[in-house]
Each structure stands twice: as structure tokens, then as C-alpha cells.
Scaffold this motif. Structure first.
Motif, PDB file in Angstrom:
ATOM      1  N   GLY A 243      58.121 -23.859   5.722  1.00 30.59           N
ATOM      2  CA  GLY A 243      58.083 -24.801   3.839  1.00 30.59           C
ATOM      3  C   GLY A 243      57.928 -22.881   3.336  1.00 30.59           C
ATOM      4  O   GLY A 243      58.398 -22.443   1.967  1.00 30.59           O
ATOM      5  N   GLY A 244      56.806 -22.067   3.630  1.00 31.08           N
ATOM      6  CA  GLY A 244      55.963 -20.571   3.194  1.00 31.08           C
ATOM      7  C   GLY A 244      57.403 -19.795   3.827  1.00 31.08           C
ATOM      8  O   GLY A 244      57.033 -18.618   3.414  1.00 31.08           O
ATOM      9  N   TRP A 245      58.543 -20.040   4.686  1.00 32.14           N
ATOM     10  CA  TRP A 245      59.220 -18.483   4.872  1.00 32.14           C
ATOM     11  C   TRP A 245      59.968 -18.509   3.800  1.00 32.14           C
ATOM     12  O   TRP A 245      60.986 -20.163   3.282  1.00 32.14           O
ATOM     13  CB  TRP A 245      59.822 -19.181   6.013  1.00 32.14           C
ATOM     14  CG  TRP A 245      58.530 -18.763   7.574  1.00 32.14           C
ATOM     15  CD1 TRP A 245      57.473 -19.262   7.545  1.00 32.14           C
ATOM     16  CD2 TRP A 245      58.730 -18.918   9.251  1.00 32.14           C
ATOM     17  NE1 TRP A 245      57.200 -19.223   8.748  1.00 32.14           N
ATOM     18  CE2 TRP A 245      57.663 -19.046   9.806  1.00 32.14           C
ATOM     19  CE3 TRP A 245      60.153 -18.273   9.495  1.00 32.14           C
ATOM     20  CZ2 TRP A 245      58.008 -18.966  11.006  1.00 32.14           C
ATOM     21  CZ3 TRP A 245      60.378 -18.306  11.243  1.00 32.14           C
ATOM     22  CH2 TRP A 245      59.037 -18.881  11.468  1.00 32.14           C
ATOM     23  N   SER A 246      60.483 -17.840   4.055  1.00 34.18           N
ATOM     24  CA  SER A 246      62.009 -17.050   2.513  1.00 34.18           C
ATOM     25  C   SER A 246      62.946 -16.895   3.817  1.00 34.18           C
ATOM     26  O   SER A 246      62.601 -17.017   4.764  1.00 34.18           O
ATOM     27  CB  SER A 246      61.746 -15.562   1.936  1.00 34.18           C
ATOM     28  OG  SER A 246      61.509 -14.749   3.179  1.00 34.18           O
ATOM     29  N   ALA A 247      63.932 -17.226   3.432  1.00 28.86           N
ATOM     30  CA  ALA A 247      65.171 -16.559   3.990  1.00 28.86           C
ATOM     31  C   ALA A 247      64.953 -15.737   4.853  1.00 28.86           C
ATOM     32  O   ALA A 247      65.264 -15.728   6.036  1.00 28.86           O
ATOM     33  CB  ALA A 247      66.065 -16.615   2.705  1.00 28.86           C
ATOM     34  N   ALA A 248      64.664 -14.142   4.013  1.00 23.46           N
ATOM     35  CA  ALA A 248      64.203 -13.117   4.874  1.00 23.46           C
ATOM     36  C   ALA A 248      63.550 -13.315   6.154  1.00 23.46           C
ATOM     37  O   ALA A 248      63.777 -12.358   7.146  1.00 23.46           O
ATOM     38  CB  ALA A 248      64.024 -11.614   4.126  1.00 23.46           C
ATOM     39  N   ASP A 249      62.967 -13.887   5.697  1.00 22.10           N
ATOM     40  CA  ASP A 249      61.711 -14.524   7.590  1.00 22.10           C
ATOM     41  C   ASP A 249      62.103 -15.277   8.135  1.00 22.10           C
ATOM     42  O   ASP A 249      62.174 -14.795   9.298  1.00 22.10           O
ATOM     43  CB  ASP A 249      60.494 -14.927   6.772  1.00 22.10           C
ATOM     44  CG  ASP A 249      59.642 -14.434   5.604  1.00 22.10           C
ATOM     45  OD1 ASP A 249      58.984 -13.362   5.675  1.00 22.10           O
ATOM     46  OD2 ASP A 249      58.633 -15.210   5.260  1.00 22.10           O
ATOM     47  N   ILE A 250      63.118 -15.665   8.223  1.00 16.16           N
ATOM     48  CA  ILE A 250      63.942 -16.676   9.280  1.00 16.16           C
ATOM     49  C   ILE A 250      64.341 -15.524   9.279  1.00 16.16           C
ATOM     50  O   ILE A 250      64.808 -15.260  11.074  1.00 16.16           O
ATOM     51  CB  ILE A 250      64.217 -18.199   7.936  1.00 16.16           C
ATOM     52  CG1 ILE A 250      63.530 -18.834   7.793  1.00 16.16           C
ATOM     53  CG2 ILE A 250      66.057 -18.762   9.333  1.00 16.16           C
ATOM     54  CD1 ILE A 250      64.455 -19.710   6.975  1.00 16.16           C
ATOM     55  N   GLU A 251      65.914 -14.683   9.004  1.00 19.44           N
ATOM     56  CA  GLU A 251      66.712 -13.674   9.239  1.00 19.44           C
ATOM     57  C   GLU A 251      65.402 -12.449  10.263  1.00 19.44           C
ATOM     58  O   GLU A 251      65.918 -12.057  11.441  1.00 19.44           O
ATOM     59  CB  GLU A 251      67.012 -13.377   7.978  1.00 19.44           C
ATOM     60  CG  GLU A 251      68.438 -13.682   7.334  1.00 19.44           C
ATOM     61  CD  GLU A 251      68.569 -13.213   6.763  1.00 19.44           C
ATOM     62  OE1 GLU A 251      69.296 -11.323   6.477  1.00 19.44           O
ATOM     63  OE2 GLU A 251      68.315 -13.657   5.189  1.00 19.44           O
ATOM     64  N   TYR A 252      63.973 -12.079  10.000  1.00 19.50           N
ATOM     65  CA  TYR A 252      63.565 -11.457  10.719  1.00 19.50           C
ATOM     66  C   TYR A 252      63.378 -12.146  11.571  1.00 19.50           C
ATOM     67  O   TYR A 252      62.956 -11.265  13.413  1.00 19.50           O
ATOM     68  CB  TYR A 252      62.763 -10.380   9.751  1.00 19.50           C
ATOM     69  CG  TYR A 252      61.390  -9.580  10.527  1.00 19.50           C
ATOM     70  CD1 TYR A 252      62.465  -8.166  10.839  1.00 19.50           C
ATOM     71  CD2 TYR A 252      60.702  -9.938  10.986  1.00 19.50           C
ATOM     72  CE1 TYR A 252      61.661  -7.563  11.849  1.00 19.50           C
ATOM     73  CE2 TYR A 252      59.613  -8.862  11.049  1.00 19.50           C
ATOM     74  CZ  TYR A 252      60.363  -7.507  11.871  1.00 19.50           C
ATOM     75  OH  TYR A 252      59.919  -6.351  12.526  1.00 19.50           O
ATOM     76  N   TYR A 253      63.246 -13.162  11.625  1.00 15.04           N
ATOM     77  CA  TYR A 253      62.576 -13.837  13.631  1.00 15.04           C
ATOM     78  C   TYR A 253      63.166 -13.722  14.577  1.00 15.04           C
ATOM     79  O   TYR A 253      63.230 -13.884  15.038  1.00 15.04           O
ATOM     80  CB  TYR A 253      61.817 -15.094  12.797  1.00 15.04           C
ATOM     81  CG  TYR A 253      61.391 -16.534  13.743  1.00 15.04           C
ATOM     82  CD1 TYR A 253      59.868 -15.875  14.649  1.00 15.04           C
ATOM     83  CD2 TYR A 253      62.064 -17.131  14.137  1.00 15.04           C
ATOM     84  CE1 TYR A 253      60.089 -16.803  15.742  1.00 15.04           C
ATOM     85  CE2 TYR A 253      61.663 -17.688  15.735  1.00 15.04           C
ATOM     86  CZ  TYR A 253      60.627 -17.790  16.492  1.00 15.04           C
ATOM     87  OH  TYR A 253      60.487 -18.665  17.140  1.00 15.04           O
ATOM     88  N   LEU A 254      64.737 -14.660  13.394  1.00 18.11           N
ATOM     89  CA  LEU A 254      65.767 -14.386  14.449  1.00 18.11           C
ATOM     90  C   LEU A 254      65.825 -13.347  15.328  1.00 18.11           C
ATOM     91  O   LEU A 254      66.456 -13.348  16.168  1.00 18.11           O
ATOM     92  CB  LEU A 254      66.983 -15.222  13.700  1.00 18.11           C
ATOM     93  CG  LEU A 254      66.800 -16.145  13.681  1.00 18.11           C
ATOM     94  CD1 LEU A 254      68.225 -17.400  12.692  1.00 18.11           C
ATOM     95  CD2 LEU A 254      66.581 -17.805  15.018  1.00 18.11           C
ATOM     96  N   GLU A 255      65.690 -12.236  13.879  1.00 21.98           N
ATOM     97  CA  GLU A 255      66.691 -10.702  14.709  1.00 21.98           C
ATOM     98  C   GLU A 255      65.596 -10.342  15.923  1.00 21.98           C
ATOM     99  O   GLU A 255      65.680  -9.364  16.984  1.00 21.98           O
ATOM    100  CB  GLU A 255      66.197 -10.245  13.591  1.00 21.98           C
ATOM    101  CG  GLU A 255      67.006  -8.228  13.452  1.00 21.98           C
ATOM    102  CD  GLU A 255      67.463  -7.447  12.883  1.00 21.98           C
ATOM    103  OE1 GLU A 255      68.362  -6.277  12.826  1.00 21.98           O
ATOM    104  OE2 GLU A 255      66.532  -8.383  11.853  1.00 21.98           O
TER     105      GLU A 255
END
Length: 298
Positions: A243-255
């Protein structure tokens, strides 16, 4: 009454045989679609095909170009026994010679060309939600990869799990192609195709019942590691998840493999993240949008 009981006893095996019979698609169910191997490569990485089916090198998961050598051989330990990952290369020992219809039936109905049920350790319960066009493209890509000789050993399962025919009843209870998250947002819908379908994220991140079916009421809420060690985390957008992750955080994690806390990806997720890094930025954005849209779970 005696005649009725005798008749019932005689009919029970026939009824059980009918209930557990494989259900397959027909040629008429296939869309008019020209196979596109380039599009199939996207599905290959989204589905993580190499993570399980690439032949292990020195007992370890394959890396680099070895990921395209799909001779199988990995052993997956589970509470039901040991499942052995098959050869899916375009060799006669793999899926060489399979028709498009046979491939789609394997992927969406869990049925082998010879009519046997596949065990749901092969995540066809998720692939059932994929577009058939994507599966046609995926086959075109796999058909262009190196052919690898050698069939893998059989599964090692105890009774009653060793009775393969019984999987037909499991499918009647749990095989469903309806989406889990309904959304009219095009970006979320694109992410749903990747998460619920090809990416089969729920297979690890969702808890299961005693028959091994996903508890969709706790979708992506985290679960015991299906291979027996540790837990797979909650990835819903609540306090117990990401819940503390933004959409940008998720994208960066996957990349990149880096979390917002500057930790790095670990365990079996390493291979998943490496696959996701091969997708487009738009695909990773769609996955992030979907994960932000699912209901939060404790």
C-alpha cells in the motif's frame, strides 16, 4: 429397492467417468488469427515460461541464452509430491508436431494431445483467462526456439493425487475463465490480462484451499511458498501489502529489482523480475495499475 441399488452401483462408475472426462475446445473455437512470433515473445516473457521450462544448468535455473533451451527437467517439490517440469521445446520429445488446437487445449483446458489431464502445477487455471490470439502467438515464438531432445521423468505423487483422472473433477470445481477483477479502465484491463492470465501471479501470491485451488476471496494476499520454504508476500494495496508503493514504485521494481526502500528482489521472484524487465514500459505500467486497483487484503 434392491434393483434400484444394484442399478445405482452399476451406474456410479459410468457417472464418475463422465464427470472426470476432459473437456476441450474445438477448431471452431479458434479465432482467425495469423501467428505473430514477435508478439509471442512478449507473452513468453510475461508468462515466465523459461523460469520453469528452461533446462537447469549445473542444478541451477538457466540464465542468459540458456533460458531459451526449453528441455525441462526442473523438480518442483510440493505437499502432494514432486512435479517434474516437461520439455516444451519444438522437438518430438517436447511439443514439436503439436497443432495450434492441441497447444491451446493444453494451455487453457489442461488436456494433453493424447487426452490425459495435466496436473494444475501447470498453471492452466490462470492461462484459461488468456486471449487465444496471445496463445497462438506464443506457440509461434516457441516453435522458433532450439529443439531439445529428451523427455523428463514422471511425477512422483502419492495416492490419491496419483490418480490423474480425478483432476477432471477438480477442473469442474475450479477451472474458470472469468476475470477476477472487473474494470472498465483500459490500462487496468491490460494489466489484468498480464497478471491474471499470462503472468499467473496469483499462483504464488494467493493462498490455496486443501485441494490446491486458489482462494480468490483472498486474491494476491500472500501465501506459503508452493515449493515449501518461506512465504510469498501480500501484493495488494493495503497496509499488509504494498500500500505504501506508488504505481511508479511498482514499475521501477519490475524493471530494476529495487524496492522503494532500496532493498533488492530475492528468492524465486528474481527470475520473475528479470522476465518483467523484458516487457515494455507500457506493460509494466499496466501491471502497476492493476495491482493498485485490486481490493486490499489483510
Amino acid at each position: 429397492m434392491r434393483r434400484f441399488l444394484v442399478a445405482a452401483l452399476l451406474l456410479m462408475p459410468l457417472a464418475a467417468w463422465w464427470i472426470t472426462a476432459p473437456s476441450t475446445l474445438s477448431a471452431a473455437d479458434l479465432p482467425d488469427h495469423t501467428p505473430d512470433a514477435v508478439a509471442g515473445e512478449r507473452i513468453f516473457w510475461a508468462g515466465g515460461c523459461a523460469s520453469c521450462h528452461a533446462t537447469p544448468v549445473d542444478g541451477r535455473r538457466a540464465k542468459g541464452d540458456d533460458k531459451l533451451v526449453l528441455g525441462g527437467g526442473m523438480a518442483l517439490a510440493s505437499p502432494y509430491g514432486t512435479f517434474r517440469v516437461p520439455n516444451i521445446s519444438p522437438h518430438a520429445d517436447g511439443i514439436g508436431g503439436w497443432s495450434t488446437l492441441e497447444f491451446v487445449n493444453a494451455m487453457q483446458r489442461g488436456v494433453a494431445p493424447d487426452g490425459r489431464h495435466y496436473y494444475p502445477s501447470f498453471p492452466y487455471a490462470s492461462y484459461a483467462r488468456m486471449r487465444i490470439e496471445d496463445l497462438v502467438d506464443l506457440k509461434a515464438y516457441i516453435d522458433a526456439l532450439p529443439a531439445v531432445a529428451g523427455a523428463t521423468a514422471d511425477h512422483e505423487l502419492g495416492f490419491p493425487w496419483s490418480v490423474r483422472r480425478g483432476i477432471g473433477l477438480w477442473k469442474r470445481l475450479y477451472l474458470d475463465n472469468n476475470p477476477i477483477l472487473a474494470s472498465g479502465d483500459p490500462l487496468v484491463a491490460k494489466g489484468r490480462d498480464l497478471v491474471e492470465g499470462a503472468g499467473h501471479c496469483g499462483e504464488c501470491h494467493t493462498p490455496r484451499n486443501f485441494l490446491g485451488a486458489l482462494d480468490e476471496g483472498r486474491w494476491l494476499a500472500g501465501a506459503p511458498n508452493p515449493e515449501g520454504k518461506g512465504r510469498i508476500p501480500n501484493i495488494t494495496p493495503g497496509d499488509a501489502g504494498i500500500g505504501g508503493w506508488s504505481a511508479a514504485d511498482i514499475e521501477y521494481y519490475l524493471e530494476s529489482g529495487f524496492t522503494p526502500e532500496f532493498d533488492t528482489v530475492g528468492g524465486t521472484m528474481v527470475a520473475v523480475q528479470e522476465n518483467m524487465a523484458k516487457l515494455s514500459k507500457e506493460d509494466r505500467a499496466a501491471i502497476a495499475a492493476y495491482l493498485r486497483a485490486v481490493p486490499a487484503a489483510d
